[in-house]
Design a protein around this motif. Structure first.
Motif, PDB file in Angstrom:
ATOM      1  N   SER A 164     -34.336  33.038 -27.918  1.00 45.70           N
ATOM      2  CA  SER A 164     -35.081  32.393 -26.834  1.00 45.70           C
ATOM      3  C   SER A 164     -35.452  33.414 -25.760  1.00 45.70           C
ATOM      4  N   LYS A 165     -36.691  33.327 -25.281  1.00 40.05           N
ATOM      5  CA  LYS A 165     -37.151  34.282 -24.273  1.00 40.05           C
ATOM      6  C   LYS A 165     -36.547  34.005 -22.905  1.00 40.05           C
ATOM      7  N   LYS A 166     -36.042  32.780 -22.682  1.00 39.97           N
ATOM      8  CA  LYS A 166     -35.539  32.423 -21.354  1.00 39.97           C
ATOM      9  C   LYS A 166     -34.107  32.860 -21.109  1.00 39.97           C
ATOM     10  N   GLY A 186     -34.689  42.944 -31.769  1.00 41.70           N
ATOM     11  CA  GLY A 186     -36.003  42.303 -31.767  1.00 41.70           C
ATOM     12  C   GLY A 186     -37.031  43.125 -32.524  1.00 41.70           C
ATOM     13  N   PRO A 187     -38.281  42.713 -32.424  1.00 46.31           N
ATOM     14  CA  PRO A 187     -38.758  41.599 -31.595  1.00 46.31           C
ATOM     15  C   PRO A 187     -38.525  40.252 -32.258  1.00 46.31           C
ATOM     16  N   THR A 188     -38.717  39.171 -31.474  1.00 43.16           N
ATOM     17  CA  THR A 188     -38.548  37.821 -31.984  1.00 43.16           C
ATOM     18  C   THR A 188     -39.849  37.341 -32.620  1.00 43.16           C
ATOM     19  N   PHE A 189     -39.836  36.093 -33.114  1.00 37.93           N
ATOM     20  CA  PHE A 189     -41.053  35.491 -33.665  1.00 37.93           C
ATOM     21  C   PHE A 189     -42.214  35.573 -32.675  1.00 37.93           C
ATOM     22  N   CYS A 193     -39.154  41.092 -26.605  1.00 38.53           N
ATOM     23  CA  CYS A 193     -38.122  42.118 -26.754  1.00 38.53           C
ATOM     24  C   CYS A 193     -36.747  41.481 -26.565  1.00 38.53           C
ATOM     25  N   LYS A 194     -35.868  41.709 -27.484  1.00 43.57           N
ATOM     26  CA  LYS A 194     -34.480  41.243 -27.426  1.00 43.57           C
ATOM     27  C   LYS A 194     -33.601  42.282 -28.092  1.00 43.57           C
ATOM     28  N   PRO A 195     -32.323  42.420 -27.745  1.00 45.81           N
ATOM     29  CA  PRO A 195     -31.586  41.632 -26.763  1.00 45.81           C
ATOM     30  C   PRO A 195     -31.987  41.984 -25.330  1.00 45.81           C
ATOM     31  N   ASN A 263     -36.048  47.228 -27.999  1.00 49.34           N
ATOM     32  CA  ASN A 263     -35.644  46.186 -28.934  1.00 49.34           C
ATOM     33  C   ASN A 263     -34.279  46.441 -29.562  1.00 49.34           C
ATOM     34  N   LEU A 264     -33.655  47.518 -29.171  1.00 50.80           N
ATOM     35  CA  LEU A 264     -32.324  47.846 -29.668  1.00 50.80           C
ATOM     36  C   LEU A 264     -31.271  47.654 -28.583  1.00 50.80           C
TER      37      LEU A 264
END
Length: 278
Positions: A164-166, A186-189, A193-195, A263-264
């Motif tokens: 989730s981006k939030k 990441g990246p997510t769908f 950028c995550k975590p 993204n790492l």
């Protein structure tokens, strides 16, 4: 100069996991328990994962003379069992736990939600349901902290609902590279950028269930996440008016760049002292 020590006292933290064992390190601070797997009333943990997470987050260290004290040793612990003894769970039970938190947040003074679980989701609908559920918690003003999962090192390996981006998503700073590079990235769908940040997660000693050794050792992003959740409880005790967005920006501004891709490592490595000084 007077010094102030923050222990998370008065702050309730909800934990979605395998349950919790009534460990001496938790004293009388298990404020709530709800079993969404077997509907048992008695507090228990038939796996050990949830007890370990709770110890990292809020153990007092009583059984070790303070050596293995958690981040917020006086916070209230609200354990929601959504995983069985094998660590498996259903999307439906997780969503039920989300609804329970919203209904009971005032009674248990819940300000923080720790989600040290994740799924690689079988369908996009499963993914969307979990993300919508966790974002409803965030929109209610709760600080939601979730694990990035241990499905790395490939790109796009952050598990739901950590994608989730939030919400605040935590990876393991010592499991990003090398042979143990399993921290989700990441990246997510949605190409987010995550975590958001990373914290230590390798070979962490914390509370264990049962009458044998009171402590055990576990590794993974599940162990990194409660370090951050516990620190958030400390910050909220220090300033109860902080919002979840305030907390997220404080984590961003206090993280230490490790020199790795966004993204790492996210913003970087969690620095508790710097975070609480903001």
């Amino acid at each position: 100069m007077e010094r102030h020590f923050y222990t998370g006292k008065g702050i309730g933290v909800a934990m979605l996991d395998t349950g919790i064992y009534p460990h001496i390190d938790f004293g009388d601070r298990i404020w709530g328990f709800c079993d969404f797997v077997s509907n048992k009333k008695q507090i228990y943990d038939d796996n050990g994962h949830g007890t370990c997470v709770a110890g990292i987050l809020g153990g007092s260290g009583a059984a070790s003379d303070g050596r293995y004290r958690g981040m917020a040793p006086e916070c209230g612990l609200v354990a929601l069992k959504v995983l069985d003894r094998f660590g498996n769970g259903s999307r439906v039970d997780v969503l039920r736990a989300f609804s329970w938190i919203i209904m009971n947040r005032e009674q248990y003074r819940i300000r923080v939600v720790n989600i040290s679980v994740g799924t690689t989701y079988r369908t996009r609908n499963d993914h969307d349901d979990l993300v919508r559920g966790v974002e409803k918690l965030w929109d209610e003003g709760l600080v939601v902290v979730a694990a990035a999962g241990n499905q790395g090192p490939d790109p796009g390996s952050v598990t739901a609902p950590g994608c989730s981006k939030k919400i605040i998503t935590v990876g393991s700073s010592d499991m990003l590279t090398g042979e143990r590079a399993v921290s989700g990235r990441g990246p997510t769908f949605e190409c987010v950028c995550k975590p958001d940040l990373v914290a230590p997660g390798k070979r962490i000693t914390a509370c264990a269930p049962g009458k044998g050794n009171p402590y055990g050792v576990k590794s993974g992003t599940s162990m990194s996440t409660p370090l951050v959740s516990g620190a958030v409880a400390l910050a909220l005790q220090k300033d109860p008016l902080l919002t979840n967005v305030d907390i997220k920006m404080m984590l961003r501004d206090s993280s230490v760049d490790m020199g790795l891709p966004r993204n790492l490592q996210g913003w970087g490595k969690f620095d508790c002292k710097k975070f609480l000084s903001l």
